[in-house]
Design a protein around this motif. Structure first.
Motif: not given
Length: 507
Positions: A25-28, A130-133, A136-141
């Motif tokens: 269910d990830w949305t870029n 994915v959620e952590r990056y 929490e880490l501010g990276v666009d995944v």
């Protein structure tokens, strides 16, 4: 890595793993106008580079086409060490009578051992998730296929990402070696072997390198009838020969049957049986019937579909071409990890990622050639190495001295019943300067770090000799090696005076 098999079997642990590293269910996100760094590949190198750069305030995008964590988490270091630990427990139980612990032969539940691995893998997967990056880490995944569209743009999921710097960290995969009938037989690689649920009765392992040695020993300890094929005269042929011989003996003692000096010609199938047709070490054609095959030889870089030509990046069959600063032919694009480097280890990818951050974002000049890289093969006993081998020194015209301490003269190794092994240190001739070291021991991978530190920071054997090591430990073998060096510094005159003093002091 195969999307079809990574999350098999379908159970709660693999569903948990997938929810972290490849959620359906990830949305870029919508791309930023400009990224300081775009990273392609979310294995160890890509994860560390993106997290580190974002933590320093850079605007970072991370693209992954399969599963966050890469080979290491999903089909490499993590699952293999979980399986190896379970197999080691079985071996320890079978040896218990040696230590006065009387019990029957252990009953091995292979399915439970594999499920334990999957549970533990899922349990740590959130760290690479994915959620952590993103949160929490501010990276666009971005999950999807990355492809360069120009020298400073990348397309993914129909969106264009503009970058000032980019890093290709797409890793490598198991190579499909060209043996007729091999892949049609359903042969496994590291990408599929950890998805099996039943122990193969007869297992053929093609390749006697680190992966082949580790997993052949593990499956033999679980109870498989294991055969290892290698075209060299012995397994682990790139390691110190004395070290490789000890591990080879250990594998044979565990029931592994070696077919060294052989060449596999083809594989045929009859029902559920696979038949390996091979030339033995005398050149005679032989056949072996088995139930399953594991291919543990060869790696291929993941460069397909990246459209590297569009970005002005050169490459070859072994991977992307980089300079000593990890820059590609396009000086704004870097490549690191298995896709570009000789030493394909997670810890090397980690170090390379840190280099890229400095060189890409801060105009640094960190060099790959300056790294001191240790490695370990996790058989029992383990082999760990750092620095030069004797052959390397000879090729460079460096004269050397060699100091060896056998474990059968180390008290803790004797008490542990782990006397097969040694610590071998190579120094520049007449000097305490350490050039390289090899350790064969139950925990060689833990022990090698002391010698890696020494080489990295120019600490010689003389300094190690003056360092107190706790007794009794197997690491005391390193201190004993250093003491051997110190004894060579006693000149005949000093030695004679010392002996006279001892005689006088005793009255």
């Amino acid at each position: 890595m195969s999307d079809n098999t990574l999350f098999e079997p379908d159970n709660e642990h693999n569903r948990k793993l997938k929810s972290f590293v490849a959620p359906d269910d990830w949305t870029n996100p919508e791309p930023a106008e400009m990224y300081n760094l775009v990273v392609i590949g979310a294995g160890p190198c890509g994860l560390i580079a993106s997290a580190g750069a974002s933590g320093l305030g850079a605007k970072v995008a991370l693209i992954e086409r399969h599963a966050m964590g890469g080979d290491c988490l999903n089909v490499g270091c993590v699952p293999s060490k979980g399986v190896i630990r379970a197999a080691r427990a079985a071996a320890q139980a079978s040896r218990s009578a040696e230590f006065g612990v009387l019990s029957s032969e252990p009953e091995i539940d292979f399915t439970k051992a594999m499920n334990r691995m999957r549970e533990l893998r899922a349990g740590i997967s959130h760290v690479d998730g994915v959620e952590r990056y993103q949160k929490e880490l501010g990276v666009d995944v971005f999950l999807g296929e990355a492809s360069f569209s120009s020298e400073n743009t990348i397309k993914v999921d129909g969106k264009t990402l503009h970058f000032k710097k980019a890093l290709i960290a797409t890793g490598a995969r198991a190579a499909r070696i060209p043996v007729p009938g091999l892949w049609e037989s359903g042969a496994h690689t590291n990408e599929t072997i950890f998805s099996i649920t039943e122990l193969p009765k007869r297992l053929a392992v093609i390749g006697g390198g680190p992966i082949g040695a580790e997993l052949s020993q593990a499956f033999a300890r679980f109870g498989s009838e294991v055969y290892v094929f290698d075209n060299s005269d012995q397994i682990l042929n790139r390691e110190d020969q004395d070290a490789a011989e000890i591990v080879q003996k250990a594998l044979v003692n565990d029931g592994v049957q070696l077919r060294c000096g052989t060449e596999i010609k083809k594989v045929t199938t009859e029902g559920d049986e696979k038949i390996i047709h091979y030339d033995d070490d005398s050149g005679q054609m032989q056949e072996l019937r088995i139930d399953s095959i594991l291919v543990a030889v060869g790696r291929a870089p993941n460069i397909e579909g990246l459209n590297l030509e569009k970005a002005g990046i050169t490459y070859h069959k072994r991977g992307i071409e980089v300079d000593d600063n990890l820059r590609t032919a396009n000086k704004n694009i870097f490549a690191a990890g298995d896709v570009a480097m000789k030493f394909q280890f997670t810890h090397t990818a980690d170090a390379a990622a840190r280099m890229v951050i400095q060189n890409a974002l801060f105009h640094g000049r960190k060099k790959l050639s300056d790294l001191v890289i240790p490695w370990c093969t996790y058989t029992e006993p383990e082999i760990a190495h750092v620095g030069m081998y004797q052959a390397d020194a000879k090729d460079q015209g460096i004269e050397t001295d060699t100091y060896v301490q056998e474990l059968d003269d180390v008290d803790r190794a004797i008490l542990d019943g782990e006397t097969e092994g040694f610590v071998k240190v190579l120094t520049k001739k007449g000097s305490s300067e350490i050039l390289g070291a090899t350790i064969v021991a139950a925990h060689a991978g833990d022990m090698i770090s002391e010698l890696t530190l020494a080489i990295t920071h120019g600490i010689g054997l003389d300094k190690i000799a003056s360092t107190i090591h706790p007794y009794p430990t197997q690491a005391e073998a390193i201190k004993k090696v250093a003491d051997s060096y110190s004894r060579t510094k006693l000149t005949p005159f000093i030695s004679k005076l010392f002996k006279k003093w001892l005689a006088w002091s005793r009255g």
